[in-house]
Design a protein around this motif. Sequence first.
Motif: not given
Length: 208
Positions: A103-122
């Motif tokens: 029940s404790q709060s957690v920071d919200k983050i911007n969600l990134h989904y599979r398929g959002d990126k095609v070319v990933i270097a990292d």
Amino acid sequence: MITAAIFVSSALSIQVSASVPDASPKELQQTVPAAAQVCLSCHGAQGQGIDLAGPKLAGLSSAYMMQQIKLFQSGSRQNPLMQPMSMTVQGDNIKVVADYFASQSVDKINLHYRGDKVVIADPAEKIAYQGDWSRDLPACFSCHGPSGVGAEQFPRLAGQQASYLKTQLEAWQSGTRKGDADNMMGNVASKLTAAEIDQLAQYFASLK
């Protein structure tokens, strides 16, 4: 208190009557169920974790934490601090403790989904998003959700301590951590290199 606590030797002397760390306001301690008081010295009154003592519990589901307590109690998960600590929580108190930290709060983050990126270097981000099917290595996001925020029996990875994530991947890899369905994480971890484990730990810790 559910996931394996990273600890120094002095942590073994922590007593069941452990108090809230000095940095935690007294009023927070008063809101913590009695059954969860033993968890505070390593995980904090709000489950935010304490470096080199215990990982973050806020953001994990109650179902996941209940399961981990039981795995520690049965010996399927091994940790010289967490096993005796878990034995202090029995019966209905297992759910009380898990529900409190869930029940404790957690920071919200911007969600990134599979398929959002095609070319990933990292390399770590690539495994997280896409996996590596040449090694039958699934994307982390497939189970742990977009940006690794977790769901039910798949724990939140985003914002977790890098040192903790690293030790858990190494534990899955060596077989000293068990308990998930079909040894899924053991199979995944066995395909990761030491460098990839380091990179993934840092990557997910950075997602805040």
